[in-house]
Design an enzyme around this catalytic site. Sequence first.
Site, PDB file in Angstrom:
ATOM      1  N   LYS A 176      52.355  18.046  72.374  1.00  0.00           N
ATOM      2  CA  LYS A 176      51.604  17.693  73.590  1.00  0.00           C
ATOM      3  C   LYS A 176      50.129  17.438  73.274  1.00  0.00           C
ATOM      4  O   LYS A 176      49.548  16.435  73.699  1.00  0.00           O
ATOM      5  CB  LYS A 176      51.689  18.826  74.644  1.00  0.00           C
ATOM      6  CG  LYS A 176      53.096  19.168  75.080  1.00  0.00           C
ATOM      7  CD  LYS A 176      53.106  20.217  76.193  1.00  0.00           C
ATOM      8  CE  LYS A 176      52.581  21.574  75.801  1.00  0.00           C
ATOM      9  NZ  LYS A 176      53.416  22.322  74.827  1.00  0.00           N
ATOM     10  N   ARG A 207      46.067  29.289  64.500  1.00  0.00           N
ATOM     11  CA  ARG A 207      45.958  30.067  65.734  1.00  0.00           C
ATOM     12  C   ARG A 207      46.628  31.419  65.550  1.00  0.00           C
ATOM     13  O   ARG A 207      47.682  31.508  64.945  1.00  0.00           O
ATOM     14  CB  ARG A 207      46.635  29.305  66.889  1.00  0.00           C
ATOM     15  CG  ARG A 207      45.799  28.178  67.415  1.00  0.00           C
ATOM     16  CD  ARG A 207      46.537  27.299  68.389  1.00  0.00           C
ATOM     17  NE  ARG A 207      47.429  27.981  69.322  1.00  0.00           N
ATOM     18  CZ  ARG A 207      48.063  27.365  70.301  1.00  0.00           C
ATOM     19  NH1 ARG A 207      47.881  26.064  70.497  1.00  0.00           N
ATOM     20  NH2 ARG A 207      48.857  28.012  71.104  1.00  0.00           N
ATOM     21  N   ARG A 235      51.419  25.075  61.149  1.00  0.00           N
ATOM     22  CA  ARG A 235      50.347  24.342  61.842  1.00  0.00           C
ATOM     23  C   ARG A 235      48.953  24.932  61.616  1.00  0.00           C
ATOM     24  O   ARG A 235      48.773  26.133  61.563  1.00  0.00           O
ATOM     25  CB  ARG A 235      50.663  24.361  63.349  1.00  0.00           C
ATOM     26  CG  ARG A 235      49.607  23.725  64.222  1.00  0.00           C
ATOM     27  CD  ARG A 235      50.165  23.414  65.574  1.00  0.00           C
ATOM     28  NE  ARG A 235      50.172  24.559  66.478  1.00  0.00           N
ATOM     29  CZ  ARG A 235      50.428  24.465  67.778  1.00  0.00           C
ATOM     30  NH1 ARG A 235      50.727  23.293  68.312  1.00  0.00           N
ATOM     31  NH2 ARG A 235      50.415  25.531  68.543  1.00  0.00           N
TER      32      ARG A 235
HETATM   33  P1  AMP Z   1      48.861  26.412  74.404  1.00  0.00           P
HETATM   34  O1  AMP Z   1      47.604  26.130  73.662  1.00  0.00           O
HETATM   35  O2  AMP Z   1      49.130  25.445  75.495  1.00  0.00           O
HETATM   36  O3  AMP Z   1      50.050  26.585  73.481  1.00  0.00           O
HETATM   37  O4  AMP Z   1      48.653  27.828  75.125  1.00  0.00           O
HETATM   38  C1  AMP Z   1      48.414  28.992  74.374  1.00  0.00           C
HETATM   39  C2  AMP Z   1      48.611  30.219  75.259  1.00  0.00           C
HETATM   40  O5  AMP Z   1      47.679  30.200  76.340  1.00  0.00           O
HETATM   41  C3  AMP Z   1      49.965  30.339  75.919  1.00  0.00           C
HETATM   42  O6  AMP Z   1      50.936  30.926  75.072  1.00  0.00           O
HETATM   43  C4  AMP Z   1      49.627  31.226  77.125  1.00  0.00           C
HETATM   44  O7  AMP Z   1      49.468  32.581  76.729  1.00  0.00           O
HETATM   45  C5  AMP Z   1      48.264  30.703  77.530  1.00  0.00           C
HETATM   46  N1  AMP Z   1      48.369  29.589  78.501  1.00  0.00           N
HETATM   47  C6  AMP Z   1      47.973  28.290  78.307  1.00  0.00           C
HETATM   48  N2  AMP Z   1      48.206  27.543  79.392  1.00  0.00           N
HETATM   49  C7  AMP Z   1      48.769  28.378  80.311  1.00  0.00           C
HETATM   50  C8  AMP Z   1      49.271  28.192  81.626  1.00  0.00           C
HETATM   51  N3  AMP Z   1      49.247  26.992  82.225  1.00  0.00           N
HETATM   52  N4  AMP Z   1      49.780  29.285  82.263  1.00  0.00           N
HETATM   53  C9  AMP Z   1      49.810  30.498  81.690  1.00  0.00           C
HETATM   54  N5  AMP Z   1      49.381  30.731  80.433  1.00  0.00           N
HETATM   55  C10 AMP Z   1      48.860  29.687  79.741  1.00  0.00           C
END
Ligand code: AMP
Length: 214
Positions: free
Chosen positions: A13, A161, A127
């Site tokens: 994404k 990360r 990654r």
């Molecule tokens: P991402 O970078 O999108 O993989 O998000 C990393 C982490 O941030 C996720 O595993 C959640 O803990 C938190 N997070 C990001 N976006 C959301 C969302 N829309 N709702 C809830 N938690 C989120």
Amino acid sequence: MNIILLGPPGAGKGTQARKLVDERNMVQLSTGDMLREARRNGTEMGKKAGEIMDRGDLVPDEVVIGIIREQLENDNAGGGYIFDGFPRTLAQADALGRLLLDMGENLDAVIEMQVDDDVLVDRITARATCKDCGEVYNDNTKPIPADGKCTNCGSTKIERRPDDNEDSLRTRLMAYYKQTSPLVGYYYAKDDLKSVNGLASMDDVAASIAKVLG
Ligand code: AMP
């Protein structure tokens, strides 16, 4: 044009969102990036969210909806918004619908990036990401350059990360299937859903997305 990129962690994404930003002058709204920034800035919310993120669980709806509301109120996206990693629950999807309606905006498409679960573990554990520009590296397909400098922006802050480990990933995958995957049906019923094969090469996925967006 406002679109959502929907898919499990590691579906690509963020990579595709960045391409759309470059090519279509759209604004990427990644709640994950925003939460990581809040964490780096040491805000109370950032600290609380950080613990949840490290486990791989979802941050409460009201927190992420609040962040997105603030961005939409303050930003002016001429080319439209790419929602990346938001919404992740039905409550978030409803809230986004209301926010866009209040702004007199539409949701133009929800692009589901379909991938096999098997590849996600490999992709995520290999990654690394540039902290400054978001460029994504992969130990197998696009290793970090020998001089440690990002090929896109020259930064030396290429990092892994903390939640890109197998334990957190399993929790993140479970959160995806329990809480986020119902959005596929939700947006299908609204006639907004378009699916692309997220397993293809980065350029081929971008081409499929371009075709869908017209
Ligand atoms: P991402 O970078 O999108 O993989 O998000 C990393 C982490 O941030 C996720 O595993 C959640 O803990 C938190 N997070 C990001 N976006 C959301 C969302 N829309 N709702 C809830 N938690 C989120």
